[in-house]
Design an enzyme around this catalytic site. Structure first.
Site, PDB file in Angstrom:
ATOM      1  N   ARG A 227      51.319  64.649  42.818  1.00 54.27           N
ATOM      2  CA  ARG A 227      49.971  64.349  42.322  1.00 54.27           C
ATOM      3  C   ARG A 227      50.001  63.599  40.990  1.00 54.27           C
ATOM      4  O   ARG A 227      49.025  63.590  40.254  1.00 54.27           O
ATOM      5  CB  ARG A 227      49.158  65.646  42.182  1.00 54.27           C
ATOM      6  CG  ARG A 227      48.645  66.177  43.524  1.00 54.27           C
ATOM      7  CD  ARG A 227      47.975  67.520  43.413  1.00 54.27           C
ATOM      8  NE  ARG A 227      48.874  68.572  42.952  1.00 54.27           N
ATOM      9  CZ  ARG A 227      49.791  69.164  43.696  1.00 54.27           C
ATOM     10  NH1 ARG A 227      49.931  68.822  44.966  1.00 54.27           N
ATOM     11  NH2 ARG A 227      50.565  70.099  43.198  1.00 54.27           N
TER      12      ARG A 227
ATOM     13  N   ILE B 103      35.045  34.097  40.376  1.00 62.23           N
ATOM     14  CA  ILE B 103      34.355  34.873  41.419  1.00 62.23           C
ATOM     15  C   ILE B 103      33.392  33.981  42.205  1.00 62.23           C
ATOM     16  O   ILE B 103      33.362  34.014  43.433  1.00 62.23           O
ATOM     17  CB  ILE B 103      33.562  36.044  40.774  1.00 62.23           C
ATOM     18  CG1 ILE B 103      34.522  36.977  40.028  1.00 62.23           C
ATOM     19  CG2 ILE B 103      32.739  36.797  41.821  1.00 62.23           C
ATOM     20  CD1 ILE B 103      35.612  37.589  40.870  1.00 62.23           C
TER      21      ILE B 103
ATOM     22  N   HIS C 187      56.430  63.579  41.254  1.00 61.54           N
ATOM     23  CA  HIS C 187      55.503  64.690  41.526  1.00 61.54           C
ATOM     24  C   HIS C 187      54.419  64.177  42.485  1.00 61.54           C
ATOM     25  O   HIS C 187      53.915  63.060  42.297  1.00 61.54           O
ATOM     26  CB  HIS C 187      54.882  65.162  40.207  1.00 61.54           C
ATOM     27  CG  HIS C 187      54.018  66.369  40.367  1.00 61.54           C
ATOM     28  ND1 HIS C 187      52.765  66.315  40.943  1.00 61.54           N
ATOM     29  CD2 HIS C 187      54.229  67.671  40.051  1.00 61.54           C
ATOM     30  CE1 HIS C 187      52.247  67.528  40.976  1.00 61.54           C
ATOM     31  NE2 HIS C 187      53.121  68.372  40.437  1.00 61.54           N
TER      32      HIS C 187
ATOM     33  N   ARG D  72      43.400  34.265  29.769  1.00 61.93           N
ATOM     34  CA  ARG D  72      42.252  34.823  29.039  1.00 61.93           C
ATOM     35  C   ARG D  72      42.549  36.235  28.553  1.00 61.93           C
ATOM     36  O   ARG D  72      43.027  37.078  29.303  1.00 61.93           O
ATOM     37  CB  ARG D  72      41.014  34.836  29.949  1.00 61.93           C
ATOM     38  CG  ARG D  72      40.444  33.429  30.120  1.00 61.93           C
ATOM     39  CD  ARG D  72      39.212  33.437  30.977  1.00 61.93           C
ATOM     40  NE  ARG D  72      39.536  33.735  32.366  1.00 61.93           N
ATOM     41  CZ  ARG D  72      38.614  33.926  33.303  1.00 61.93           C
ATOM     42  NH1 ARG D  72      37.346  33.867  32.996  1.00 61.93           N
ATOM     43  NH2 ARG D  72      38.977  34.181  34.531  1.00 61.93           N
TER      44      ARG D  72
ATOM     45  N   THR E 294      30.018  37.648  31.436  1.00 58.25           N
ATOM     46  CA  THR E 294      29.321  38.619  30.571  1.00 58.25           C
ATOM     47  C   THR E 294      30.303  39.062  29.490  1.00 58.25           C
ATOM     48  O   THR E 294      30.920  40.117  29.607  1.00 58.25           O
ATOM     49  CB  THR E 294      28.835  39.847  31.382  1.00 58.25           C
ATOM     50  OG1 THR E 294      29.844  40.202  32.325  1.00 58.25           O
ATOM     51  CG2 THR E 294      27.538  39.583  32.081  1.00 58.25           C
TER      52      THR E 294
ATOM     53  N   GLY F 119      45.230  42.709  29.238  1.00 59.48           N
ATOM     54  CA  GLY F 119      44.539  41.424  29.125  1.00 59.48           C
ATOM     55  C   GLY F 119      43.568  41.193  30.249  1.00 59.48           C
ATOM     56  O   GLY F 119      43.238  42.091  31.018  1.00 59.48           O
TER      57      GLY F 119
ATOM     58  N   VAL G 262      37.038  42.219  42.993  1.00 57.95           N
ATOM     59  CA  VAL G 262      38.270  41.672  43.572  1.00 57.95           C
ATOM     60  C   VAL G 262      39.351  41.452  42.510  1.00 57.95           C
ATOM     61  O   VAL G 262      39.067  41.168  41.364  1.00 57.95           O
ATOM     62  CB  VAL G 262      37.995  40.341  44.306  1.00 57.95           C
ATOM     63  CG1 VAL G 262      37.264  40.613  45.600  1.00 57.95           C
ATOM     64  CG2 VAL G 262      37.188  39.389  43.426  1.00 57.95           C
TER      65      VAL G 262
ATOM     66  N   CYS H 278      38.330  41.351  32.291  1.00 54.43           N
ATOM     67  CA  CYS H 278      37.615  42.480  32.894  1.00 54.43           C
ATOM     68  C   CYS H 278      37.969  43.791  32.206  1.00 54.43           C
ATOM     69  O   CYS H 278      37.149  44.393  31.548  1.00 54.43           O
ATOM     70  CB  CYS H 278      37.982  42.575  34.374  1.00 54.43           C
ATOM     71  SG  CYS H 278      37.847  41.016  35.233  1.00 54.43           S
TER      72      CYS H 278
ATOM     73  N   LYS I 139      30.937  49.947  38.583  1.00 51.27           N
ATOM     74  CA  LYS I 139      31.911  48.890  38.281  1.00 51.27           C
ATOM     75  C   LYS I 139      32.578  49.134  36.918  1.00 51.27           C
ATOM     76  O   LYS I 139      33.789  48.996  36.762  1.00 51.27           O
ATOM     77  CB  LYS I 139      31.217  47.530  38.316  1.00 51.27           C
ATOM     78  CG  LYS I 139      32.022  46.376  37.786  1.00 51.27           C
ATOM     79  CD  LYS I 139      33.319  46.167  38.579  1.00 51.27           C
ATOM     80  CE  LYS I 139      34.298  45.295  37.841  1.00 51.27           C
ATOM     81  NZ  LYS I 139      34.304  43.931  38.214  1.00 51.27           N
TER      82      LYS I 139
HETATM   83  N1  SAJ Z   1      48.391  46.375  33.407  1.00 52.18           N
HETATM   84  C1  SAJ Z   1      49.374  47.125  32.774  1.00 52.18           C
HETATM   85  N2  SAJ Z   1      49.941  48.157  33.474  1.00 52.18           N
HETATM   86  C2  SAJ Z   1      49.588  48.456  34.752  1.00 52.18           C
HETATM   87  C3  SAJ Z   1      48.589  47.682  35.385  1.00 52.18           C
HETATM   88  C4  SAJ Z   1      48.009  46.640  34.683  1.00 52.18           C
HETATM   89  O1  SAJ Z   1      49.745  46.892  31.619  1.00 52.18           O
HETATM   90  O2  SAJ Z   1      50.165  49.395  35.316  1.00 52.18           O
HETATM   91  C5  SAJ Z   1      47.754  45.263  32.668  1.00 52.18           C
HETATM   92  C6  SAJ Z   1      48.030  43.899  33.281  1.00 52.18           C
HETATM   93  O3  SAJ Z   1      49.265  43.391  32.830  1.00 52.18           O
HETATM   94  C7  SAJ Z   1      46.851  43.097  32.780  1.00 52.18           C
HETATM   95  C8  SAJ Z   1      45.721  44.143  32.733  1.00 52.18           C
HETATM   96  O4  SAJ Z   1      46.362  45.407  32.767  1.00 52.18           O
HETATM   97  O5  SAJ Z   1      47.092  42.621  31.461  1.00 52.18           O
HETATM   98  C9  SAJ Z   1      44.702  44.064  33.852  1.00 52.18           C
HETATM   99  O6  SAJ Z   1      45.345  43.758  35.093  1.00 52.18           O
HETATM  100  P1  SAJ Z   1      44.940  44.455  36.471  1.00 52.18           P
HETATM  101  O7  SAJ Z   1      45.806  43.876  37.519  1.00 52.18           O
HETATM  102  O8  SAJ Z   1      44.960  45.936  36.345  1.00 52.18           O
HETATM  103  O9  SAJ Z   1      43.414  44.108  36.672  1.00 52.18           O
HETATM  104  P2  SAJ Z   1      42.559  42.728  36.634  1.00 52.18           P
HETATM  105  O10 SAJ Z   1      41.951  42.613  35.273  1.00 52.18           O
HETATM  106  O11 SAJ Z   1      43.308  41.578  37.156  1.00 52.18           O
HETATM  107  O12 SAJ Z   1      41.420  43.096  37.708  1.00 52.18           O
HETATM  108  C10 SAJ Z   1      40.618  44.255  37.517  1.00 52.18           C
HETATM  109  C11 SAJ Z   1      40.576  45.039  38.835  1.00 52.18           C
HETATM  110  N3  SAJ Z   1      40.012  46.363  38.605  1.00 52.18           N
HETATM  111  C12 SAJ Z   1      40.642  47.494  39.004  1.00 52.18           C
HETATM  112  O13 SAJ Z   1      41.718  47.493  39.545  1.00 52.18           O
HETATM  113  C13 SAJ Z   1      39.914  48.775  38.770  1.00 52.18           C
HETATM  114  C14 SAJ Z   1      39.763  44.273  39.870  1.00 52.18           C
HETATM  115  O14 SAJ Z   1      39.611  45.029  41.057  1.00 52.18           O
HETATM  116  C15 SAJ Z   1      38.381  43.904  39.294  1.00 52.18           C
HETATM  117  O15 SAJ Z   1      37.590  43.184  40.223  1.00 52.18           O
HETATM  118  C16 SAJ Z   1      38.615  43.038  38.087  1.00 52.18           C
HETATM  119  O16 SAJ Z   1      39.323  43.835  37.108  1.00 52.18           O
HETATM  120  C17 SAJ Z   1      37.276  42.578  37.563  1.00 52.18           C
HETATM  121  O17 SAJ Z   1      36.923  41.405  37.800  1.00 52.18           O
HETATM  122  O18 SAJ Z   1      36.536  43.382  36.984  1.00 52.18           O
END
Ligand code: SAJ
Length: 424
Positions: A261, A21, A259, A343, A92, A272, A169, A275, A221
């Site tokens: 909604r 970041i 669906h 990570r 953090t 993983g 982001v 975050c 957040k």
């Molecule tokens: N994942 C799934 N199924 C899904 C979507 C994601 O298994 O349908 C998994 C991914 O494979 C991955 C994990 O979830 O292992 C997280 O991936 P991600 O793309 O959902 O999110 P991050 O960790 O890359 O980024 C998130 C984002 N938060 C949200 O979308 C609410 C991003 O906007 C934040 O800025 C970031 O965390 C952060 O820094 O906190």
């Protein structure tokens, strides 16, 4: 009539923590012509950036960093220097064992910048933080600088302005989302918020939304990432239920999502990254009796790698009497597609478990790395074709673009991402 431009109030800012970041944030401000001093504790990071190079993979970041370092808008250093605004973007993590937030990097950053703070400065905490962290940072700064006044004691009359503005982001789209996403800004006073909003407007085209307190901004957040975690847990739980009932979960989700909604997310081998796998624990830690759904979702997602490993064990037993005869191909190690970041990656965790327990060969396909981590040295990094030709069990863990266009190999397929099924 003369047209008067308001001069930009910030011409020198400092970003503390030059990671996923902090460095893109430096690049954004510097590319708008502001002098940026990047501070980090890692000498390798400092020298890499000062050569105009980057130490992480993020699309388009390399081009911008090279250009702003060449033009002398960005400079990295180990020791903080005076600036008009300080943005703290340090990790953090949580503490091993009890998942309680570990604020030691924010505390260290506060103590590092305190000696160079001057009256009129703005300090912003960007790190995703448990509720109360911004107030804690303000406390550490005040303890170190009794000669200055802070908002917690002097309100709008304080020498130093303090705000929380969480980064939001998406890794892989950072350079785009930094500009277009709305920002949530929680200043300790109205003037703190206004000053922070003015700073971000340097490059943010999204709205800078003012929260009433830093605490609500911190919680916003955490709630965003917990929302996603809970929804992924729902998809992961469905995948277990469907497996038991002999239903294809990918077909099921496709049907249910018709669906208007309903929008079920995708199951996978677990959740993983640094975050979504971490932040919900900050809520659980603050309100352990109330955060039942959030805690259970974390547990559902964290238990998925063990379920995948049980599937691999079943496949070994079904294909050969002797485990040493089974060559397993693992497709993907990163925590999500098309990045190099491993990570908290469930795929990496599964690979470690297999490397430590399987008697036969293990081949790994991971197009985004050049060599395997030392902990996986007994496995072999191979191409898609080699893995397909040499293995009897194929374990798909990450939906990289390269994998999506590959035909399913012959042998037993354990596809945690549902991509080879679609190719059949
Ligand atoms: N994942 C799934 N199924 C899904 C979507 C994601 O298994 O349908 C998994 C991914 O494979 C991955 C994990 O979830 O292992 C997280 O991936 P991600 O793309 O959902 O999110 P991050 O960790 O890359 O980024 C998130 C984002 N938060 C949200 O979308 C609410 C991003 O906007 C934040 O800025 C970031 O965390 C952060 O820094 O906190």
């Amino acid at each position: 009539m003369a047209y008067l431009m308001t001069p930009h109030p910030f011409n020198r800012i400092s970003v503390i923590g030059l990671g996923y970041i902090g460095l893109p944030t430096c690049a954004m401000f510097a590319s708008r012509g502001i002098e940026v001093i990047g501070v980090d504790v890692n000498p390798h990071t400092i020298s890499t950036i000062n050569r105009g190079e980057i130490h992480i993979i993020e699309p388009d970041l390399d081009i911008v960093v090279r250009s702003v370092v060449q033009q002398k808008y960005l400079r990295a250093t180990l020791t903080p220097e005076p600036a008009q605004a300080f943005l703290v973007a340090v990790p953090t993590p949580f503490k091993e064992g009890n998942h309680a937030p570990d604020l030691r990097y924010i505390e260290a950053a506060s103590k590092a910048i305190a000696p160079v703070l001057e009256s009129g400065n703005l300090v912003i905490l960007e790190s995703t933080s448990p509720v109360g962290a911004t107030e804690a940072m303000a406390g550490w700064l005040a303890d170190a600088r009794p000669d200055l006044t802070f908002p917690q004691s002097h309100g709008e009359a304080s020498d130093i302005r303090i705000a929380h503005c969480p980064e939001r982001v998406l890794p892989g789209k950072v350079m785009q989302e930094l500009i277009t996403n709305d920002r949530v800004i929680g200043g300790m006073t109205a003037k703190c918020s206004a000053m922070a909003a003015r700073l971000y407007k340097t490059f943010v085209t999204g709205e800078c939304v003012i929260a009433s307190t830093p605490r609500v901004a911190e919680m916003a957040k955490l709630a965003e990432n917990s929302f996603r975690d809970v929804n992924i847990a729902f998809a992961n739980e469905l995948s277990l239920i469907c497996d038991k009932l002999s239903i294809d979960v990918w077909e099921l989700i496709g049907l249910a999502n018709r669906h208007p909604r309903v929008n079920i997310l995708q199951p996978g081998p677990g959740v993983g990254g640094h975050c979504i796998a971490v932040d919900p624990w900050f809520i659980v830690s603050s309100a352990p009796d109330e955060a039942k759904l959030i805690r259970t979702s974390r547990e559902v997602n964290d238990s998925k790698p063990a379920w995948v490993l049980a599937k691999v064990r079943d496949a070994i037993e079904a294909t050969t009497g002797n485990a040493a005869d089974a060559t397993i191909a693992i497709y993907g190690l990163t925590f999500k597609p098309d990045i190099d970041d491993m990570r908290e990656s469930p795929a990496l965790e599964i690979a470690h478990q297999l490397v430590n327990s399987h008697d036969g060969n293990i081949l790994i396909v991971e197009p985004n790395i050049k060599e395997l981590p030392v902990t996986l040295q007994s496995a072999r990094l191979v191409s898609l074709d080699e893995a397909a030709a040499e293995s009897s069990i194929h374990l798909m863990l990450v939906d990289h673009t390269d994998f999506k266009s590959a035909l399913p190999p012959s042998g037993v397929i354990i596809d945690t991402r549902g991509i080879w099924k679609a190719n059949k």
